[in-house]
Scaffold this motif. Structure first.
Motif, PDB file in Angstrom:
ATOM      1  N   SER A 120       0.028 -11.525   3.244  1.00 23.78           N
ATOM      2  CA  SER A 120       0.092 -10.057   3.170  1.00 23.78           C
ATOM      3  C   SER A 120      -1.332  -9.538   3.227  1.00 23.78           C
ATOM      4  CB  SER A 120       0.812  -9.578   1.901  1.00 23.78           C
ATOM      5  OG  SER A 120       0.102  -9.961   0.737  1.00 23.78           O
ATOM      6  N   ASN A 129       1.980  -4.834  -7.476  1.00 14.10           N
ATOM      7  CA  ASN A 129       2.726  -4.905  -6.228  1.00 14.10           C
ATOM      8  C   ASN A 129       3.709  -6.068  -6.234  1.00 14.10           C
ATOM      9  OD1 ASN A 129       1.686  -2.805  -4.379  1.00 14.10           O
ATOM     10  ND2 ASN A 129      -0.273  -3.827  -4.723  1.00 14.10           N
ATOM     11  N   THR A 166       5.813  -8.985  -0.246  1.00 17.44           N
ATOM     12  CA  THR A 166       6.721  -9.467   0.794  1.00 17.44           C
ATOM     13  C   THR A 166       5.889  -9.952   1.968  1.00 17.44           C
ATOM     14  OG1 THR A 166       8.424  -7.873   0.137  1.00 17.44           O
ATOM     15  CG2 THR A 166       8.615  -8.853   2.333  1.00 17.44           C
ATOM     16  N   LYS A 200       3.725  -7.845   4.937  1.00 18.81           N
ATOM     17  CA  LYS A 200       3.589  -6.411   4.653  1.00 18.81           C
ATOM     18  C   LYS A 200       2.131  -6.011   4.449  1.00 18.81           C
ATOM     19  CE  LYS A 200       8.022  -5.450   4.653  1.00 18.81           C
ATOM     20  NZ  LYS A 200       8.635  -4.570   5.667  1.00 18.81           N
ATOM     21  N   ASN A 201       1.889  -4.718   4.692  1.00 18.98           N
ATOM     22  CA  ASN A 201       0.575  -4.099   4.539  1.00 18.98           C
ATOM     23  C   ASN A 201       0.599  -3.228   3.287  1.00 18.98           C
ATOM     24  OD1 ASN A 201      -1.802  -2.623   4.744  1.00 18.98           O
ATOM     25  ND2 ASN A 201      -1.411  -1.863   6.813  1.00 18.98           N
ATOM     26  N   TYR A 202      -0.304  -3.522   2.326  1.00 22.97           N
ATOM     27  CA  TYR A 202      -0.306  -2.813   1.050  1.00 22.97           C
ATOM     28  C   TYR A 202      -1.347  -1.695   0.988  1.00 22.97           C
ATOM     29  CZ  TYR A 202       3.328  -5.901  -0.295  1.00 22.97           C
ATOM     30  OH  TYR A 202       4.553  -6.538  -0.333  1.00 22.97           O
ATOM     31  N   GLU A 226       0.072   7.628   0.837  1.00 20.28           N
ATOM     32  CA  GLU A 226       1.142   6.891   1.503  1.00 20.28           C
ATOM     33  C   GLU A 226       1.018   7.102   3.000  1.00 20.28           C
ATOM     34  OE1 GLU A 226       5.019   9.661   1.239  1.00 20.28           O
ATOM     35  OE2 GLU A 226       4.285   8.977  -0.712  1.00 20.28           O
ATOM     36  N   GLU A 268       3.051  -0.288   2.218  1.00 21.48           N
ATOM     37  CA  GLU A 268       3.875  -0.403   1.024  1.00 21.48           C
ATOM     38  C   GLU A 268       3.316   0.412  -0.135  1.00 21.48           C
ATOM     39  OE1 GLU A 268       6.817  -2.304   1.216  1.00 21.48           O
ATOM     40  OE2 GLU A 268       6.122  -2.075   3.290  1.00 21.48           O
ATOM     41  N   GLN A 269       4.214   0.921  -0.968  1.00 19.57           N
ATOM     42  CA  GLN A 269       3.840   1.596  -2.195  1.00 19.57           C
ATOM     43  C   GLN A 269       3.826   0.595  -3.353  1.00 19.57           C
ATOM     44  OE1 GLN A 269       3.168   5.169  -3.117  1.00 19.57           O
ATOM     45  NE2 GLN A 269       2.465   4.791  -1.024  1.00 19.57           N
TER      46      GLN A 269
END
Length: 362
Positions: free
Chosen positions: A204, A236, A239, A242-244, A265, A270-271
């Motif tokens: 990630s 967090n 996954t 995914k990009n956080y 956002e 991702e949040q």
């Protein structure tokens, strides 16, 4: 800007409304003290005690009675500012092979990197030490190394890596391993099923400086905490692929007060499950699974360097519920671990000691 301020106010208000006392009477006892900036703890099987790292480069065995023995053979570390010796984790088959893994900063002021080494623990000595992984690219300075590790059930190893502070844009570049959660085999190779063929180690991305990492064994859910700048520390749920968001989105501002990003956002990012404004400087992370303190069961335990405490986070509902801090701490909390007997080990970095939280007497 107005939307950003409203969202931050809502976060603070929500935290106040959701905060609740989640702790019955507890006892805090010192396990061992006299460490120089302790960073991480690993519990050994069969009541053999603990391994404790010190950021300047020390590794020690601590018996259940609190006796400390230094372990030789530790690799040289770059121990300036945030650099040094970080995490220690046991091989999943440690009881049979005595293998441990160390994460640390290696190199010099002008060229350093987060590194993983593998070694065999033989009494008070490390043998057969070999470097299995070095983060690329090299970076300058002593900021944001990450350095937490955790094993998945398939035997692969996760490594959290900071973005180097001065290279924060690298967190959004998959070709750079800075600002990432990486996944590798125990020999430091890229698993074939990682999400990006063009970035074979990246699991990630979009992370700032992750210093808490835990895998929920039954579900294999990955949880990670990371430092925000001034505000915006994050918890967090990770996954693959995914990009956080860092630094494109953030709930914090620069230390000068300057805006890092006007966005909290964005599509495809991702949040966090929850975040902290102001920062608590999130550090060690544990998942409490024992019945010994039932009010904590199923909750994540988050240490705070700046806040100098530990909080429990209930993630079972639609909104994360953050408890009031555990009472009784005074120094910067660097690591939090649930022990086999259901007690909780906590590293107080400032006091140079490891303490145990257990249920209070009735």
């Amino acid at each position: 800007m107005l939307l950003r301020l409203i969202k931050t106010f809502v976060c603070i208000l929500s935290s106040a409304l959701l905060t609740h006392v989640a702790h019955a009477d507890i006892e805090i006892q010192t396990i061992a003290e006299g460490f120089d900036t302790p960073w991480s703890l690993a519990e050994l099987p069969n009541n053999q005690g603990f391994l404790v790292t010190e950021r300047p480069g020390g590794l020690h065995h601590v018996s259940r009675e609190g006796e400390i023995q230094s372990i030789s053979g530790v690799p040289n570390v770059f121990a300036k500012r945030q650099g040094g010796l970080f995490d220690v984790v046991l091989h999943p088959n440690f009881e049979a092979n005595n293998v441990i893994f160390l994460a640390y900063a290696a190199g010099s002021e002008d060229s350093n990197r987060t590194t993983v080494a593998k070694a065999t623990l033989m009494g008070s000595e490390l043998t057969d030490l070999s470097v299995i992984f070095e983060v690329t690219p090299n970076k300058k300075g002593g900021g944001h190394f990450g350095g937490r590790m955790a094993f998945l059930d398939d035997g692969t190893l996760l490594l959290s890596v900071g973005e180097g502070y001065t290279l924060r844009e690298d967190a959004q570049k998959k070709e750079s391993q800075l600002g990432k959660l990486l996944r590798m085999t125990e020999t430091g190779e890229a698993p074939a099923d990682n999400p990006f063929t063009d970035a074979p180690f990246v699991y990630s991305y979009g992370h700032r400086n992750p210093q808490g990492l835990i895998v929920d064994a039954p579900t294999q859910t990955i949880w990670m905490t990371e430092h925000g700048p001034k505000g915006g520390d994050e918890l967090n749920q990770i996954t693959a692929g995914k990009n956080y968001g860092w630094p494109a989105i953030t709930y914090g501002v620069d230390y000068s007060g300057a805006i890092i990003s006007p966005f909290t956002e964005a599509p495809g990012m991702e949040q966090p499950v929850t975040y902290w404004v102001p920062s608590i400087a999130t550090s060690g992370l544990a998942l409490y699974t024992s019945d010994a303190m039932p009010e904590l069961k199923g909750k994540l335990l988050v240490g705070g360097l700046k806040s100098k405490n530990v909080v429990a986070v209930d993630v079972s509902g639609d909104e994360a519920l953050v408890s009031e801090p555990f009472p009784g701490f005074e120094g910067r909390i660097r690591d939090v671990r649930m022990l086999n007997d259901g007690s909780i080990a906590v590293i107080d970095e400032e006091a140079g000691k490891v303490v145990r939280i257990s249920a209070g007497a009735d």
